[in-house]
Design a protein around this motif. Structure first.
Motif, PDB file in Angstrom:
ATOM      1  N   THR A 264      43.069  39.076  41.226  1.00  0.00           N
ATOM      2  CA  THR A 264      44.217  38.528  41.930  1.00  0.00           C
ATOM      3  C   THR A 264      43.814  37.996  43.306  1.00  0.00           C
ATOM      4  N   ARG A 265      44.802  37.483  44.012  1.00  0.00           N
ATOM      5  CA  ARG A 265      44.575  37.049  45.390  1.00  0.00           C
ATOM      6  C   ARG A 265      44.042  38.198  46.239  1.00  0.00           C
ATOM      7  N   ASP A 266      44.594  39.379  46.057  1.00  0.00           N
ATOM      8  CA  ASP A 266      44.127  40.536  46.817  1.00  0.00           C
ATOM      9  C   ASP A 266      42.675  40.872  46.485  1.00  0.00           C
ATOM     10  N   THR A 267      42.317  40.767  45.188  1.00  0.00           N
ATOM     11  CA  THR A 267      40.934  41.039  44.785  1.00  0.00           C
ATOM     12  C   THR A 267      39.982  40.066  45.456  1.00  0.00           C
ATOM     13  N   ILE A 268      40.371  38.791  45.454  1.00  0.00           N
ATOM     14  CA  ILE A 268      39.546  37.762  46.081  1.00  0.00           C
ATOM     15  C   ILE A 268      39.339  38.071  47.564  1.00  0.00           C
ATOM     16  N   ASP A 269      40.416  38.439  48.231  1.00  0.00           N
ATOM     17  CA  ASP A 269      40.337  38.696  49.672  1.00  0.00           C
ATOM     18  C   ASP A 269      39.503  39.936  49.987  1.00  0.00           C
ATOM     19  N   GLY A 271      37.082  41.157  48.017  1.00  0.00           N
ATOM     20  CA  GLY A 271      35.730  40.990  47.499  1.00  0.00           C
ATOM     21  C   GLY A 271      35.582  41.632  46.138  1.00  0.00           C
ATOM     22  N   LEU A 272      34.952  40.926  45.207  1.00  0.00           N
ATOM     23  CA  LEU A 272      34.780  41.429  43.851  1.00  0.00           C
ATOM     24  C   LEU A 272      33.636  42.432  43.790  1.00  0.00           C
ATOM     25  N   SER A 273      33.786  43.436  42.941  1.00  0.00           N
ATOM     26  CA  SER A 273      32.698  44.380  42.701  1.00  0.00           C
ATOM     27  C   SER A 273      31.664  43.741  41.772  1.00  0.00           C
ATOM     28  N   GLU A 274      30.494  44.357  41.679  1.00  0.00           N
ATOM     29  CA  GLU A 274      29.468  43.849  40.766  1.00  0.00           C
ATOM     30  C   GLU A 274      29.982  43.841  39.329  1.00  0.00           C
ATOM     31  N   GLU A 275      30.723  44.887  38.958  1.00  0.00           N
ATOM     32  CA  GLU A 275      31.257  44.953  37.592  1.00  0.00           C
ATOM     33  C   GLU A 275      32.234  43.820  37.319  1.00  0.00           C
TER      34      GLU A 275
END
Length: 321
Positions: A264-269, A271-275
Motif C-alpha cells: 500500500t501507500r503506507d508500505t511504500i512510505d 519501505g519494503l522488506s526483503e521478503e
C-alpha cells in the motif's frame, strides 16, 4: 477493489521473422502491461488516444475484450494509428522501427476516480513527450495528491536519442513523481552512456526516487532501495519465442505483486522488506517469462485466469519461507 491506471501510447505491432510478417497485435509499452493485468481480473483502466481508423477501433475493442476500461481513450478526427515493426533475430530478440507522428500527439481526458493505494503505470517516450507534457504531469500530480502509488518505466529507446537534452526536464520530473523506477541497460546507455546499475542509481536516480529496478535482458535483475539495500535476482530460464513485451510484462508483474501482497501507500512510505521485494520481483519474472513463450505482447488469457487475484496475501515473516 484497488484500481490500476495505465497512461501511454497505442500502436499496432507488426511482427517479422526472417523478414516476413508473422503476426500483428495491438500494443504500446504500458498498453501491453495493462492488458495482462486485465486478463488477471485486475480493475484496470487505460488512458490514451487511438487513431480514427480501423486499427484504432480494433485497439479499443481489444481493451474491452480483455476487461480493461477504455472510457478515457480519445479518438480525434483525421488521426491515424501509429505502427511499430518488430523484427525478431535468431535469438528471438526484437529490433523496432516506429512510425508515429509525435508532434501531432493529443491527450484530453477527464481525470478518473483515483483513490489512495491505487496504482499508476506510465513510461516510454509518451511520458516525456513535450507535446502532451502538461496533461501527463497534471494527471501524475493529481494521482500523487490522492495517495496513489506511481510506477515509472523509463523505456527510452535509441530512436529518440536526438531528443535527450530536450526531454531531460520532463524525465527528471517523472523520477520525482515515481515511487518505483524501472529501467533497462539500453535506456541508461542512451540517456547517460552508463551501464553499471550502481553508477546509474547513485548518480542519476537515488536523489529523486529511492526504489530502483534495473533489468538487463537475460542477466540478473538488480534492485536498489533506501538504506543501502541491494539484491540481484537471476532471471527465470525460458524457451523464448519472442521478447516483444518482455519488459512491459515485467512491469505488469510488479504491479500485480503489489496488489497480491498488499503493498500500500503506507508500505511504500515505510519501505519494503526483503521478503516483500522477493515476492513482487518473483511475480514480475513470472509474467515476463510467460510473455516470452508466445508471439504476443501480453500474458495469454488462459494464464491470466490462473493468476486471478483474491484477497491480498500477507508478506512472509522475517526469516520464514
Amino acid at each position: 477493489m484497488r484500481k490500476v491506471f495505465g497512461i501511454g501510447e497505442t500502436v499496432l505491432d507488426i511482427i517479422f521473422k526472417d523478414e516476413q510478417p508473422i503476426g500483428a497485435v495491438p500494443g504500446g509499452s504500458v498498453f501491453n502491461g495493462i492488458i495482462s493485468l486485465g486478463r488477471c481480473g485486475v480493475n484496470a483502466s487505460f488512458i490514451s488516444e487511438a487513431g480514427n481508423d480501423r486499427v484504432g477501433r480494433n485497439i479499443i475493442q481489444f481493451l474491452k475484450d480483455n476487461h480493461v476500461n477504455a472510457d478515457n481513450i480519445n479518438v480525434y478526427p483525421g488521426s491515424k494509428s501509429p505502427i511499430s515493426l518488430a523484427f525478431l533475430d535468431e535469438n528471438n530478440d526484437a529490433e523496432y522501427l516506429f512510425y508515429k507522428d509525435h508532434p501531432h500527439d493529443q491527450l484530453d481526458f477527464i481525470y478518473p476516480n483515483v483513490e489512495r493505494d491505487d496504482i499508476i503505470m506510465f513510461g516510454s517516450y509518451y511520458a516525456v513527450n513535450p507535446v502532451i507534457r502538461s496533461q501527463v504531469a497534471g494527471f501524475l500530480e493529481h494521482a500523487r495528491q490522492r495517495g496513489a502509488i506511481i510506477y515509472y518505466d523509463v523505456n527510452f529507446r535509441s530512436s529518440h536519442q536526438q531528443d535527450v537534452m530536450r526531454i531531460t526536464p520532463n524525465l527528471l520530473e517523472n523520477l520525482e513523481f515515481a515511487d518505483i523506477v524501472r529501467g533497462s541497460t539500453e535506456d541508461f546507455q542512451v540517456l547517460y552512456r552508463k551501464d553499471d546499475p550502481d553508477r546509474v542509481y547513485m548518480s542519476e536516480i537515488s536523489f529523486y526516487c529511492k526504489k530502483f529496478i534495473y533489468t538487463r535482458g537475460a542477466r540478473p535483475v538488480e534492485l536498489r532501495a533506501e538504506g543501502g539495500f541491494k539484491k540481484s535476482y537471476p532471471v527465470i530460464a525460458t524457451n523464448t519465442v519472442s521478447t516483444i513485451g518482455a519488459g512491459d510484462n515485467f512491469n505488469a508483474g510488479i504491479v500485480y505483486g503489489m496488489l497480491k501482497y498488499g503493498i500500500t501507500r503506507d508500505t511504500i512510505d515505510q519501505g519494503l522488506s526483503e521478503e516483500q521485494w522477493d515476492q513482487i520481483i518473483h511475480c514480475a519474472q513470472v509474467f515476463c517469462a510467460e510473455c516470452c513463450k508466445h508471439i504476443s505482447n501480453s500474458i495469454p488469457p488462459e494464464f491470466g485466469k490462473t493468476m486471478e487475484l483474491k484477497a491480498p496475501s500477507p508478506a512472509l515473516p522475517e526469516g520464514k519461507e
